[in-house]
Design a protein around this motif. Structure first.
Motif, short mmCIF file in Angstrom:
data_model
loop_
_atom_site.label_atom_id
_atom_site.label_comp_id
_atom_site.label_asym_id
_atom_site.label_seq_id
_atom_site.Cartn_x
_atom_site.Cartn_y
_atom_site.Cartn_z
N ASP A 1 1.71 -12.17 3.22
CA ASP A 1 2.28 -11.50 2.06
C ASP A 1 2.27 -9.99 2.30
OD1 ASP A 1 2.03 -10.06 -0.66
OD2 ASP A 1 2.59 -12.10 -1.24
N PRO A 2 3.38 -9.30 2.02
CA PRO A 2 3.42 -7.85 2.23
C PRO A 2 2.34 -7.10 1.45
CG PRO A 2 5.63 -8.69 1.81
CD PRO A 2 4.68 -9.83 1.58
N LEU A 3 2.03 -7.57 0.23
CA LEU A 3 0.99 -6.90 -0.55
C LEU A 3 -0.38 -7.06 0.09
CD1 LEU A 3 2.09 -7.82 -4.18
CD2 LEU A 3 2.29 -5.61 -3.03
N PHE A 4 -0.63 -8.23 0.68
CA PHE A 4 -1.90 -8.45 1.37
C PHE A 4 -2.01 -7.49 2.55
CE2 PHE A 4 -4.30 -10.37 4.82
CZ PHE A 4 -5.49 -10.66 4.19
N ARG A 5 -0.96 -7.41 3.35
CA ARG A 5 -0.99 -6.53 4.52
C ARG A 5 -1.15 -5.07 4.10
NH1 ARG A 5 3.29 -9.98 6.25
NH2 ARG A 5 4.77 -8.32 5.80
N GLN A 6 -0.48 -4.69 3.02
CA GLN A 6 -0.58 -3.32 2.52
C GLN A 6 -2.01 -3.03 2.04
OE1 GLN A 6 1.90 -2.62 -0.90
NE2 GLN A 6 1.75 -0.41 -0.74
N MET A 7 -2.62 -3.97 1.32
CA MET A 7 -3.98 -3.79 0.83
C MET A 7 -4.96 -3.65 1.99
SD MET A 7 -6.37 -6.42 -1.32
CE MET A 7 -6.36 -7.54 0.07
N VAL A 8 -4.84 -4.53 2.98
CA VAL A 8 -5.75 -4.47 4.13
C VAL A 8 -5.59 -3.15 4.87
CG1 VAL A 8 -6.26 -5.49 6.38
CG2 VAL A 8 -5.96 -6.96 4.39
N GLU A 9 -4.36 -2.74 5.09
CA GLU A 9 -4.14 -1.48 5.81
C GLU A 9 -4.74 -0.29 5.05
OE1 GLU A 9 -3.37 0.91 8.81
OE2 GLU A 9 -3.03 -1.26 8.86
N LYS A 10 -4.57 -0.29 3.74
CA LYS A 10 -5.06 0.83 2.93
C LYS A 10 -6.58 0.84 2.79
CE LYS A 10 -4.37 3.03 -1.56
NZ LYS A 10 -3.65 2.99 -2.83
N HIS A 11 -7.18 -0.37 2.70
CA HIS A 11 -8.61 -0.44 2.37
C HIS A 11 -9.49 -1.02 3.48
CE1 HIS A 11 -7.76 0.69 -1.75
NE2 HIS A 11 -6.79 -0.21 -1.77
N LYS A 12 -8.94 -1.24 4.66
CA LYS A 12 -9.71 -1.94 5.69
C LYS A 12 -11.00 -1.21 6.06
CE LYS A 12 -6.90 -0.12 9.46
NZ LYS A 12 -5.89 -0.51 10.44
N HIS A 13 -11.03 0.09 6.01
CA HIS A 13 -12.24 0.82 6.37
C HIS A 13 -13.29 0.73 5.26
CE1 HIS A 13 -10.27 2.26 9.92
NE2 HIS A 13 -9.27 2.72 9.18
N THR A 14 -12.84 0.45 4.05
CA THR A 14 -13.76 0.31 2.92
C THR A 14 -14.36 -1.09 2.86
OG1 THR A 14 -12.42 1.87 1.67
CG2 THR A 14 -13.98 0.54 0.42
N ILE A 15 -13.54 -2.10 3.10
CA ILE A 15 -14.00 -3.48 2.88
C ILE A 15 -14.50 -4.19 4.12
CG2 ILE A 15 -12.55 -3.80 0.86
CD1 ILE A 15 -10.59 -5.36 2.60
N ARG A 16 -14.05 -3.81 5.29
CA ARG A 16 -14.44 -4.55 6.49
C ARG A 16 -15.93 -4.39 6.77
NH1 ARG A 16 -10.98 -6.80 10.16
NH2 ARG A 16 -9.36 -5.61 9.18
#
Length: 167
Positions: A137-152
């Motif tokens: 899903d484009p929203l999923f990919r956008q969320m991961v890209e934006k927040h990956k350093h916060t959540i990973r």
């Protein structure tokens, strides 16, 4: 022979009452649908409904689980016709659990169930919610890209290793 619907309801209610007496106060709901070859088995629960599968000849049944968020144990469940997002199923589960003094803390739902009337019910009840998005899903990919350093790998945001029932 088997058990009657009344006996089945008594069994479920007795189990929920026992868990409440043991201290269970809140649960999470998990809602999803499945085809599980229901049309081949000619199940009365198998209906054409919300076109989640995008296959015209397939039918589905909906599932609603109440899960103890601390243990992952299934507390109760509901099965309903088709896979149409249904606020009535949520209300029935709320009343059923409420009769034992158990509240709904939140709901986990597939993106296909995040329709306006379901989200409105969730907001009215002030339930927490988690919407599962497909990884493509484009929203999923956008969320991961934006927040990956916060959540990973941040344990504050990570789920327990033990999966919740039905997920």
């Amino acid at each position: 022979d088997g058990i009657t619907e009344n006996q089945h309801q008594q069994l479920r209610a007795g189990y929920v009452q026992r868990l409440a007496k043991a201290g269970l106060k809140k649960v999470w709901l998990s809602i999803d649908a499945s085809d599980h070859h229901l049309s081949q088995r000619q199940s009365f629960l198998s209906k054409h409904g919300f076109p989640r599968l995008h296959r015209e000849n397939e039918t589905e049944a909906g599932y609603l689980y109440a899960v103890d968020g601390d243990t992952g144990r299934c507390v109760s469940y509901g099965v309903y016709e088709g896979c149409v997002p249904d606020c009535q199923a949520l209300q029935r589960m709320k009343v059923f659990l409420g009769n034992a003094g158990i509240e709904i803390e939140g709901i986990i739902l597939d993106a296909g169930f995040a329709v306006e009337k379901v989200m409105k019910k969730i907001e009215e009840e002030h339930w927490k919610y988690l919407i599962l998005l497909p990884s493509d899903d484009p929203l999923f990919r956008q969320m991961v890209e934006k927040h990956k350093h916060t959540i990973r790998w941040k344990s504050r945001y990570a789920l327990k290793e033990e999966a919740l029932f039905g997920i």
